[in-house]
Design an enzyme around this catalytic site. Structure first.
Site, PDB file in Angstrom:
ATOM      1  CE1 TYR A   1      34.479 133.673  12.740  1.00 22.75           C
ATOM      2  CE2 TYR A   1      36.510 132.300  12.013  1.00 22.75           C
ATOM      3  CZ  TYR A   1      35.995 133.134  12.865  1.00 22.75           C
ATOM      4  OH  TYR A   1      36.800 133.354  14.184  1.00 22.75           O
TER       5      TYR A   1
ATOM      6  CG  ASN B   1      41.109 125.911  16.063  1.00 21.15           C
ATOM      7  OD1 ASN B   1      39.995 125.960  16.204  1.00 21.15           O
ATOM      8  ND2 ASN B   1      41.926 125.309  15.156  1.00 21.15           N
TER       9      ASN B   1
ATOM     10  NE  ARG C   1      41.572 122.257  11.952  1.00 19.46           N
ATOM     11  CZ  ARG C   1      41.494 121.700  10.689  1.00 19.46           C
ATOM     12  NH1 ARG C   1      42.809 121.403  10.069  1.00 19.46           N
ATOM     13  NH2 ARG C   1      40.541 121.566  10.100  1.00 19.46           N
TER      14      ARG C   1
HETATM   15  P1  NAD Z   1      32.676 133.938  21.651  1.00 25.60           P
HETATM   16  O1  NAD Z   1      31.424 133.457  20.955  1.00 25.60           O
HETATM   17  O2  NAD Z   1      32.666 133.211  23.180  1.00 25.60           O
HETATM   18  O3  NAD Z   1      32.650 135.582  21.971  1.00 25.60           O
HETATM   19  C1  NAD Z   1      31.939 136.349  21.153  1.00 25.60           C
HETATM   20  C2  NAD Z   1      30.984 137.212  21.904  1.00 25.60           C
HETATM   21  O4  NAD Z   1      30.644 138.126  20.891  1.00 25.60           O
HETATM   22  C3  NAD Z   1      29.931 136.364  22.513  1.00 25.60           C
HETATM   23  O5  NAD Z   1      29.760 136.738  23.917  1.00 25.60           O
HETATM   24  C4  NAD Z   1      28.735 137.057  21.915  1.00 25.60           C
HETATM   25  O6  NAD Z   1      27.700 137.132  22.566  1.00 25.60           O
HETATM   26  C5  NAD Z   1      29.253 138.308  21.426  1.00 25.60           C
HETATM   27  N1  NAD Z   1      28.278 139.304  20.412  1.00 25.60           N
HETATM   28  C6  NAD Z   1      27.688 138.161  19.106  1.00 25.60           C
HETATM   29  N2  NAD Z   1      26.882 139.217  18.480  1.00 25.60           N
HETATM   30  C7  NAD Z   1      27.198 140.407  19.449  1.00 25.60           C
HETATM   31  C8  NAD Z   1      26.344 141.579  19.114  1.00 25.60           C
HETATM   32  N3  NAD Z   1      25.705 141.921  18.164  1.00 25.60           N
HETATM   33  N4  NAD Z   1      26.673 142.748  20.091  1.00 25.60           N
HETATM   34  C9  NAD Z   1      27.256 142.576  21.021  1.00 25.60           C
HETATM   35  N5  NAD Z   1      28.006 141.261  21.342  1.00 25.60           N
HETATM   36  C10 NAD Z   1      27.812 140.318  20.483  1.00 25.60           C
HETATM   37  O7  NAD Z   1      33.905 133.745  20.839  1.00 25.60           O
HETATM   38  P2  NAD Z   1      35.539 133.749  21.246  1.00 25.60           P
HETATM   39  O8  NAD Z   1      36.059 132.330  21.015  1.00 25.60           O
HETATM   40  O9  NAD Z   1      35.989 134.681  22.486  1.00 25.60           O
HETATM   41  O10 NAD Z   1      36.045 134.731  20.015  1.00 25.60           O
HETATM   42  C11 NAD Z   1      36.387 136.162  20.175  1.00 25.60           C
HETATM   43  C12 NAD Z   1      36.874 136.712  18.962  1.00 25.60           C
HETATM   44  O11 NAD Z   1      38.280 135.976  18.561  1.00 25.60           O
HETATM   45  C13 NAD Z   1      36.071 136.649  17.715  1.00 25.60           C
HETATM   46  O12 NAD Z   1      36.188 137.658  17.037  1.00 25.60           O
HETATM   47  C14 NAD Z   1      36.415 135.333  16.940  1.00 25.60           C
HETATM   48  O13 NAD Z   1      35.962 135.306  15.731  1.00 25.60           O
HETATM   49  C15 NAD Z   1      37.752 135.430  17.186  1.00 25.60           C
HETATM   50  N6  NAD Z   1      38.331 134.085  17.133  1.00 25.60           N
HETATM   51  C16 NAD Z   1      38.396 133.038  17.963  1.00 25.60           C
HETATM   52  C17 NAD Z   1      38.978 131.661  17.839  1.00 25.60           C
HETATM   53  C18 NAD Z   1      38.860 130.834  18.784  1.00 25.60           C
HETATM   54  O14 NAD Z   1      39.331 129.628  18.586  1.00 25.60           O
HETATM   55  N7  NAD Z   1      38.139 130.837  19.885  1.00 25.60           N
HETATM   56  C19 NAD Z   1      39.721 131.533  16.718  1.00 25.60           C
HETATM   57  C20 NAD Z   1      39.727 132.557  15.810  1.00 25.60           C
HETATM   58  C21 NAD Z   1      39.330 133.967  16.099  1.00 25.60           C
END
Ligand code: NAD
Length: 321
Positions: free
Chosen positions: A147, A176, A218
């Site tokens: 990732y 996080n 964390r």
């Molecule tokens: P989440 O999984 O709730 O949201 C991601 C969304 O992307 C989902 O609704 C999913 O359906 C959508 N998605 C996946 N594949 C897709 C596709 N092919 N086409 C269209 N949409 C698609 O995750 P989140 O926690 O809201 O994270 C949002 C962003 O922040 C991501 O890039 C994640 O890597 C990054 N991030 C999150 C965290 C955390 O702690 N939540 C930490 C570091 C980075």
């Protein structure tokens, strides 16, 4: 009226971001491969699209004769450590396709500002007590998981496009993030949501299993703070990645204790083998601080706002609503 495209709008952080953008008067289009599971969207328009496809990215980005003022790219095949370790091929395949096509199409179609949601998973593991790591210390790279490698490549791709095209790129490395309206069950949930769920489910004086031995360190950032950081970073002059995270570092044991206190429940913890991830974190926030951002929600306050929502989901799932 400013226009914003929010990718990943059916997800946790983007759902909150859209609410913030609407409150600030934007016209917002949300896109995702699925609708939001926990609440109706606040977006003016919502498109169901698979952003791994270049045509879908073009459709998402097309706005009559014009172009979006701001594009927020938060779509990813994403989950907590259990998911990250069991779905590395899906993460590397799906998220890279989304980022390759979205970055390329956004630049070609003339998006003015492009936000990319990266992660502190781009950094190597740390030992407790190590001094803060700054953004440039992500290289030489040694992320703990695939990732992180995917995020690192996508960061570099977005930066390359910002050098070639008149598209301002902003990159946040999130720690996080937790809060209501996020995944809390099903295998993709992250530690704060998983622990809130286990505590909500456990009988008085029962036992909850928690991965690891509780010593991993964390930082957990409440979603309102994260959204504030995204907005400030997007409107700043900061080029290159910026860490965004609550400077309050705690052990996993302290996270469980905080949930226990908020829930008012008494239970035992069984530490079990599982995909814990890195041992420690300690990141420098000076870049995001330069935008005026500060974390406003200590962990205890964030859990106080999150636990009741997850406890309610548990009750509803049990048919006790
Ligand atoms: P989440 O999984 O709730 O949201 C991601 C969304 O992307 C989902 O609704 C999913 O359906 C959508 N998605 C996946 N594949 C897709 C596709 N092919 N086409 C269209 N949409 C698609 O995750 P989140 O926690 O809201 O994270 C949002 C962003 O922040 C991501 O890039 C994640 O890597 C990054 N991030 C999150 C965290 C955390 O702690 N939540 C930490 C570091 C980075």
């Amino acid at each position: 009226m400013k226009t914003a495209l929010v990718c990943g709008a059916g997800g946790f952080i983007a759902g909150h971001l859209i609410e913030r953008l609407k409150n600030k008067g934007y016209w917002v289009r949300g896109v995702d491969i699925k609708a939001h599971e926990y609440r109706p969207t606040h977006a003016d328009e919502f498109m169901l699209l698979d952003l791994r496809e270049p045509d879908a990215c073009r459709q998402a980005l097309s706005l009559g004769d014009g172009t979006f003022d701001e594009v927020y790219q938060l779509a990813a095949d994403m989950g907590g450590m259990g998911f990250i370790h069991s779905a590395e091929c899906e993460i590397m395949h799906n998220s890279i396709l989304i980022n390759v096509h979205m970055t390329h199409q956004a630049a070609l179609l003339g998006a003015r500002r492009y936000f990319f949601s990266s992660s502190v998973c781009v950094y190597r593991d740390m030992q407790p007590g190590e001094p803060e790591m700054t953004e440039d210390q992500a290289v030489p790279a040694n992320p703990d998981n695939e990732y992180g490698w995917e995020k690192l490549y996508s960061e570099r791709m977005a930066q390359a496009y910002s050098r070639r095209y008149p598209m301002q790129v902003r990159i946040a490395r999130f720690q996080n993030c937790y809060g209501p309206f996020g995944t809390w069950t099903g295998g993709r949930e992250k530690a704060p949501a998983a622990i809130c769920r286990k505590v909500a489910e456990v009988e008085e004086d029962g036992t909850i299993p928690v991965w690891g031995d509780g010593t991993a360190i964390r930082s957990y950032t409440y979603v309102d703070d994260m959204v504030d950081g995204i907005y400030r970073l997007m409107h700043s002059d900061l080029q290159g990645p910026a860490n965004i995270g609550n400077p309050e570092y705690v052990t996993v044991k302290e996270l469980v204790d905080t949930v226990a206190e908020i829930s008012g429940k008494r239970f035992n913890i069984q530490w079990v083998a599982g995909p814990v991830g890195v041992q420690s974190r300690n990141f420098n926030n000076e870049r995001i601080y330069s935008t005026g951002w500060r974390a406003r929600f200590p962990l205890r306050e964030g859990i106080r706002r999150t636990y009741p929502w997850i406890a309610e989901q548990v009750r509803l799932a049990r048919g006790e609503g």
